[in-house]
Design a protein around this motif. Structure first.
Motif, PDB file in Angstrom:
ATOM      1  N   PRO A 230       0.800  -1.236   0.000  1.00  0.00           N
ATOM      2  CA  PRO A 230       0.000   0.000   0.000  1.00  0.00           C
ATOM      3  C   PRO A 230       0.828   1.278   0.000  1.00  0.00           C
ATOM      4  CG  PRO A 230      -0.952  -1.603   1.518  1.00  0.00           C
ATOM      5  CD  PRO A 230       0.364  -2.163   1.072  1.00  0.00           C
ATOM      6  N   ASP A 231       2.006   1.244   0.642  1.00  0.00           N
ATOM      7  CA  ASP A 231       2.801   2.471   0.692  1.00  0.00           C
ATOM      8  C   ASP A 231       3.402   2.839  -0.655  1.00  0.00           C
ATOM      9  OD1 ASP A 231       4.659   0.427   0.561  1.00  0.00           O
ATOM     10  OD2 ASP A 231       5.901   1.156   2.207  1.00  0.00           O
ATOM     11  N   GLN A 236      -4.827   6.800  -4.919  1.00  0.00           N
ATOM     12  CA  GLN A 236      -5.433   6.704  -3.590  1.00  0.00           C
ATOM     13  C   GLN A 236      -6.877   6.199  -3.658  1.00  0.00           C
ATOM     14  OE1 GLN A 236      -3.642   7.366  -0.629  1.00  0.00           O
ATOM     15  NE2 GLN A 236      -1.985   7.319  -2.156  1.00  0.00           N
ATOM     16  N   GLY A 239      -6.705   2.404  -4.298  1.00  0.00           N
ATOM     17  CA  GLY A 239      -6.014   1.573  -3.325  1.00  0.00           C
ATOM     18  C   GLY A 239      -6.555   1.595  -1.918  1.00  0.00           C
ATOM     19  N   PHE A 240      -7.402   2.595  -1.569  1.00  0.00           N
ATOM     20  CA  PHE A 240      -7.777   2.747  -0.168  1.00  0.00           C
ATOM     21  C   PHE A 240      -9.269   3.017  -0.015  1.00  0.00           C
ATOM     22  CE2 PHE A 240      -3.356   3.948  -0.646  1.00  0.00           C
ATOM     23  CZ  PHE A 240      -2.734   3.312   0.424  1.00  0.00           C
ATOM     24  N   GLU A 241      -9.800   2.544   1.123  1.00  0.00           N
ATOM     25  CA  GLU A 241     -11.158   2.874   1.521  1.00  0.00           C
ATOM     26  C   GLU A 241     -11.212   4.348   1.938  1.00  0.00           C
ATOM     27  OE1 GLU A 241     -13.668   0.933   1.255  1.00  0.00           O
ATOM     28  OE2 GLU A 241     -12.752  -1.059   1.009  1.00  0.00           O
ATOM     29  N   GLY A 244      -9.153   5.375   4.798  1.00  0.00           N
ATOM     30  CA  GLY A 244      -7.707   5.211   4.678  1.00  0.00           C
ATOM     31  C   GLY A 244      -7.216   3.794   4.782  1.00  0.00           C
ATOM     32  N   THR A 245      -8.107   2.822   5.007  1.00  0.00           N
ATOM     33  CA  THR A 245      -7.708   1.413   5.069  1.00  0.00           C
ATOM     34  C   THR A 245      -7.347   0.910   3.676  1.00  0.00           C
ATOM     35  OG1 THR A 245      -9.227   1.059   6.914  1.00  0.00           O
ATOM     36  CG2 THR A 245      -8.428  -0.911   5.741  1.00  0.00           C
ATOM     37  N   ALA A 246      -6.209   0.226   3.589  1.00  0.00           N
ATOM     38  CA  ALA A 246      -5.781  -0.305   2.294  1.00  0.00           C
ATOM     39  C   ALA A 246      -6.703  -1.430   1.856  1.00  0.00           C
ATOM     40  CB  ALA A 246      -4.343  -0.813   2.381  1.00  0.00           C
ATOM     41  N   ARG A 247      -7.053  -1.429   0.580  1.00  0.00           N
ATOM     42  CA  ARG A 247      -7.878  -2.500   0.015  1.00  0.00           C
ATOM     43  C   ARG A 247      -6.980  -3.701  -0.319  1.00  0.00           C
ATOM     44  NH1 ARG A 247     -11.189   1.901  -3.598  1.00  0.00           N
ATOM     45  NH2 ARG A 247     -12.869   2.237  -2.074  1.00  0.00           N
TER      46      ARG A 247
END
Length: 405
Positions: A230-231, A236, A239-241, A244-247
């Motif tokens: 994810p980093d 964005q 890749g992220f909810e 901010g949670t990574a999918r």
């Protein structure tokens, strides 16, 4: 093995190798599973490299090395003309040009002066040389200290084509010994585990390096160019909810790669074989010593490859240098006569610069060491299952065929 046909090379498979593969077939992972990582860890430990990245075959290993270094159009790679097609082709796969180098006519190895001359010719043609790709031919190593000096003085990377040399050791200036693949002089080393090589995976390859950034690029390019961390995501929204949670299902492809993965099936066989590398290398060395002894009376008409100082080879090939002109026999006729006696031979290799594609691209080249080596090269049978007496059978048949006996 004396009664049967002797090929120039073949795998040695034992029941424990079969059991290792069967265990994978009975398990949960056929590919992208734990056997791959286990083999990579074992290979890194064996070679002394910080990283080992397994891949589909030796050609893929060479291609991945070029990709990891960022080679491309406008660049050139120095390659000895005595090698398999793959060493040169890997440079062309990324759009780089190939600057063919001469070799020592008695070892088939590119020397530092050969590399320097090839760099000079390439630069005179307006090419930007980025890397040297020495080949550790037949199991003996090129002069890596000398080649590293050539590379360092010109700002070049090193790609060791070690597809013949898994298990070979070299002595450094300080007297210590290191395994090929330790990348003592930097860069990357590419290996092959084809069935005729010192250890077999069926098909398989690997690249070793001490550079973590190169290792990361190797792993990414062998798997379609994908990143899952994810980093490293740049999109964005993808890749992220919203919180901010990574999918966990998302991957990104910064640039295209290839499907060059090695399966767990092949990795299990390679790992089992790696455990026998010392035994295989010792047997090959014993056979090569017998060849040297039996070929000695045939000199100067027939000689083995010259031995390289400071090298303990895990021999892949037994190449005899035969003066076919002086013998009054063509190489083709000698090979046919030996085959009729149940002895397989081969020629390693047709000079790559003489292949139609490269000849049409670069024109005729004057590489006298290559031509002198190629005119005499004949690969004789060498594999661990050979009996000591098989060496005498091969040499006696060769002597009779050449009219020496």
């Amino acid at each position: 093995m004396s009664a049967g046909f002797l090929p120039y090379g073949r795998q040695s498979i034992d029941e424990d190798d079969i059991a290792a593969v069967a265990a994978v077939l009975r398990g949960d992972w056929l590919t992208q599973g734990p056997a791959v990582e286990a083999f990579e860890n074992a290979l890194a430990a064996r070679t002394g490299a910080a990283h080992a990245v397994a891949c589909a075959n030796g050609t893929a290993a060479l291609h991945l090395a070029c990709l990891a270094l960022g080679l491309g159009p406008g660049n050139a790679v120095v390659v000895p003309s005595i090698t398999f097609l793959a060493t040169a082709n890997a440079a062309r796969y990324v759009g780089a040009e190939v600057a063919f180098a001469d070799v020592d006519p008695d070892t088939g190895l590119m020397r530092p002066e050969d590399a320097a001359a090839a760099v000079a010719r390439a630069q005179a043609a307006g090419w930007c040389v980025r890397a040297l790709a020495p080949v550790h031919f037949a199991g003996q190593t090129a002069d890596m200290a000398g080649l590293a000096d050539v590379a360092a003085s010109r700002g070049l990377a090193l790609i060791e084509d070690a597809c013949h040399a898994v298990g070979t050791q070299t002595q450094g200036a300080d007297g210590t010994w290191a395994e090929v693949g330790a990348c003592r002089h930097g860069g990357l080393a590419a290996f092959s585990f084809h069935p005729v090589k010192t250890i077999a995976a069926g098909e398989g390859g690997a690249v070793t390096t001490d550079d973590p950034a190169l290792a990361e690029r190797l792993r990414r390019f062998r798997n379609h160019g994908m990143v899952r961390e994810p980093d490293r995501f740049t999109d964005q929204d993808l890749g992220f909810e919203p919180d901010g949670t990574a999918r966990p299902w998302v991957y990104e492809m910064p640039e295209p790669g290839f499907n060059y993965r090695l399966t767990d099936i092949h990795s299990a066989l390679a790992l089992s074989q790696l455990g026998k590398l010392d035994r295989f290398a010792a047997r090959r060395s014993r056979l090569m010593d017998l060849y040297a002894h039996r070929l000695d009376p045939l000199a100067p008409l027939v000689r083995p490859l010259a031995r390289v100082a400071g090298c303990r080879p895990a021999w892949h090939l037994c190449v005899a240098l035969v003066d076919f002109v002086a013998a009054g026999r063509s190489r083709g006729a000698v090979m046919a006569a030996l085959r009729a006696r149940g002895i397989g031979t081969q020629v390693h290799y047709v000079p790559v610069h003489r292949q139609p594609y490269y000849r049409d691209r670069y024109g005729a080249l004057d590489l006298p060491g290559v031509e002198a080596y190629y005119a005499r090269a004949l690969t004789l049978p060498l594999f661990p299952a050979m009996a000591d007496g098989d060496v005498g059978r091969v040499v006696d048949a060769l002597a009779e065929t050449l009219g020496i006996a």
